[in-house]
Write an enzyme that holds these catalytic residues in place. Structure first.
Site, PDB file in Angstrom:
ATOM      1  N   GLU A 106       0.830  -1.194   0.000  1.00 59.74           N
ATOM      2  CA  GLU A 106       0.000   0.000   0.000  1.00 59.74           C
ATOM      3  C   GLU A 106       0.868   1.249   0.000  1.00 59.74           C
ATOM      4  O   GLU A 106       1.995   1.236   0.498  1.00 59.74           O
ATOM      5  CB  GLU A 106      -0.899   0.004   1.244  1.00 59.74           C
ATOM      6  N   CYS A 119       3.406   8.532   0.978  1.00 62.26           N
ATOM      7  CA  CYS A 119       4.039   7.605   1.915  1.00 62.26           C
ATOM      8  C   CYS A 119       4.260   6.294   1.160  1.00 62.26           C
ATOM      9  O   CYS A 119       3.313   5.683   0.676  1.00 62.26           O
ATOM     10  CB  CYS A 119       3.111   7.413   3.113  1.00 62.26           C
ATOM     11  N   CYS A 126       7.341  -6.897   6.777  1.00 65.70           N
ATOM     12  CA  CYS A 126       8.504  -6.396   7.522  1.00 65.70           C
ATOM     13  C   CYS A 126       8.932  -7.445   8.529  1.00 65.70           C
ATOM     14  O   CYS A 126       8.092  -8.078   9.169  1.00 65.70           O
ATOM     15  CB  CYS A 126       8.162  -5.096   8.238  1.00 65.70           C
ATOM     16  N   CYS A 130       7.651  -5.149  15.231  1.00 66.77           N
ATOM     17  CA  CYS A 130       7.291  -4.235  16.322  1.00 66.77           C
ATOM     18  C   CYS A 130       5.867  -4.591  16.762  1.00 66.77           C
ATOM     19  O   CYS A 130       4.985  -4.789  15.913  1.00 66.77           O
ATOM     20  CB  CYS A 130       7.365  -2.784  15.863  1.00 66.77           C
ATOM     21  N   CYS A 133       2.568  -2.779  15.421  1.00 67.53           N
ATOM     22  CA  CYS A 133       2.499  -2.423  13.997  1.00 67.53           C
ATOM     23  C   CYS A 133       1.839  -3.520  13.168  1.00 67.53           C
ATOM     24  O   CYS A 133       2.227  -4.690  13.246  1.00 67.53           O
ATOM     25  CB  CYS A 133       3.916  -2.160  13.493  1.00 67.53           C
ATOM     26  N   CYS A 353       0.105   5.637   9.290  1.00 65.99           N
ATOM     27  CA  CYS A 353       1.284   4.799   9.395  1.00 65.99           C
ATOM     28  C   CYS A 353       0.982   3.621  10.299  1.00 65.99           C
ATOM     29  O   CYS A 353       0.272   3.738  11.281  1.00 65.99           O
ATOM     30  CB  CYS A 353       2.441   5.590  10.001  1.00 65.99           C
TER      31      CYS A 353
END
Ligand code: SAH
Ligand code: SF4
Length: 363
Positions: A106, A119, A126, A130, A133, A353
């Site tokens: 995205e 962005c 990833c 974290c 997230c 984010c």
């Protein structure tokens, strides 16, 4: 945790049909000569790709038909399929794009009255994990190529030109704050930064690369001496809390992250931004604020406070109270650390984010 290799090979794309988006004007000139045409045709091609955002070879009307045929026999344009677009009342638009191999990421267009930002995602998923997230919950699939990152910016700019009410038609800002850890794909991200700057004419100072804090890669980036902003996702004032939130902190203590950030400032003269996602009752306390202030005191720093966004599928956290945000801010400002609070945009379309996450395509 395994660090990702920084170079991606385009094994999945047959060599004979490589994407053109991602090549520099110089490389396109060489391509033109290689196919038996004049170098200036390469320059025209670059304009079609990066300025006019052509999606088909047929649209490139000032190129000889024979050149277009030769190009299409050997290449794709590299424009990703825009699988869906979500738009919010404030003009923010989120795009789900799909690449040739079926992987999806995205990206988000953020139009303002007199400027516009995008962005970008740098990886599919990833590996950092974290805990707050949504992308982290997906795990890692692969790095994006420079062209795949730049193509997201082209998709966003296209929307800006065709549909936005913003006065501007060019992107002025790019943040690598979408899916993925840019510094685990550093070589490609640096190449994407050069393309955004040289081909899409976005000023270096308008570009920000955000990292979870990988000191060796931060040092490598510093050596490149780019005038871009480095943003470091800190999310804690104490080592203990940081380790709970950011698993890589176990490998890279805060001391080493600050040392690398200081090096970045020394080599580039660019003040580092520290990002801090405030999680209610977890890292928004006075103790964390005071500890953070102690780290940042006297450093050329800037803090960006981001109230946590309830991300898809992650429910154990809560957004901070208004008073906690104000208190946190006051503690930092009392020692002269400049603080900004991220303006909330794109509500209702999960365009914030950390809300960028997408399942793998089923085939
Ligand atoms: N991997 C890089 C860049 C992508 S994440 C990094 O971590 O910096 C971009 C920013 O969004 C980071 O500061 C990240 O911590 C933050 N973020 C992640 N999830 C979030 C959420 N649910 N709410 C608010 N910010 C979030
Ligand atoms: Fe990865 Fe950044 Fe999300 Fe952490 S916050 S999991 S580094 S995308």
């Amino acid at each position: 945790m395994k660090e990702q290799p920084s170079v991606i090979t385009s094994r999945s794309i047959p060599k004979s049909r490589r994407a053109l988006i991602g090549l520099t004007t110089e490389q396109l000139r060489e391509k033109s000569v290689e196919l038996g045409f004049e170098p200036f045709r390469g320059k025209q091609l670059a304009e079609w790709l990066y300025q006019k955002r052509a999606r088909t070879f047929d649209a490139m009307t000032n190129l000889p038909a024979a050149f277009r045929d030769a190009l299409s026999a050997n290449h794709t344009i590299g424009w990703p399929e825009v699988v869906s677009t979500y738009s919010a009342d404030d003009g923010t638009a989120k795009f789900l794009v799909e690449y040739a191999d079926g992987n999806r990421v995205e990206c988000v267009l953020l139009p303002y009255e007199d400027r516009a930002g995008v962005c970008l995602s740098s990886q599919v998923g990833c590996a950092a994990g974290c805990v707050f997230c949504a992308t982290g919950a997906m795990g890692f699939t692969r790095n994006l190529t420079p062209g795949e990152m730049v193509a997201q910016a082209l998709v966003a700019e296209d929307r800006l030109v065709t549909q936005s009410s913003s006065a501007t038609t060019r992107l002025s800002h790019v943040v690598f704050m979408g899916m993925g850890e840019p510094l685990w794909n550093l070589e490609n991200v640096i190449q994407a930064v050069y393309l955004l700057n040289e081909e899409m004419k976005i000023g270096m100072r308008g570009i920000t690369v955000s990292t979870v804090g990988i000191p060796p890669a931060m040092r490598t980036l510093a050596e490149e001496k780019l005038q871009i902003t480095l943003a470091v996702s800190l999310h804690a004032g104490t080592e203990e809390v940081r380790r709970q939130l950011v698993p890589v902190a176990r490998k890279y203590p805060m001391e080493s992250v600050f040392a690398a950030a200081d090096r970045y400032f020394d080599l580039t003269g660019r003040r580092v931004t520290y990002e801090y996602v405030l999680l209610g009752g977890v890292n928004d306390t006075k103790e964390e604020a005071t500890a953070l202030a102690a780290w940042l005191r006297g450093r050329p720093a800037h803090v960006n406070l981001i109230p946590w966004n309830p991300a898809r599928s992650i429910s154990e956290f809560k957004a901070p109270h208004r008073e906690a945000v104000a208190r946190f801010r006051n503690v930092l400002e009392s020692v002269q650390i400049p603080v900004t609070q991220r303006f909330e945009r794109g509500r209702g379309i999960d365009a914030a984010c950390g809300q960028l996450a997408i399942g793998k395509r089923r085939r």
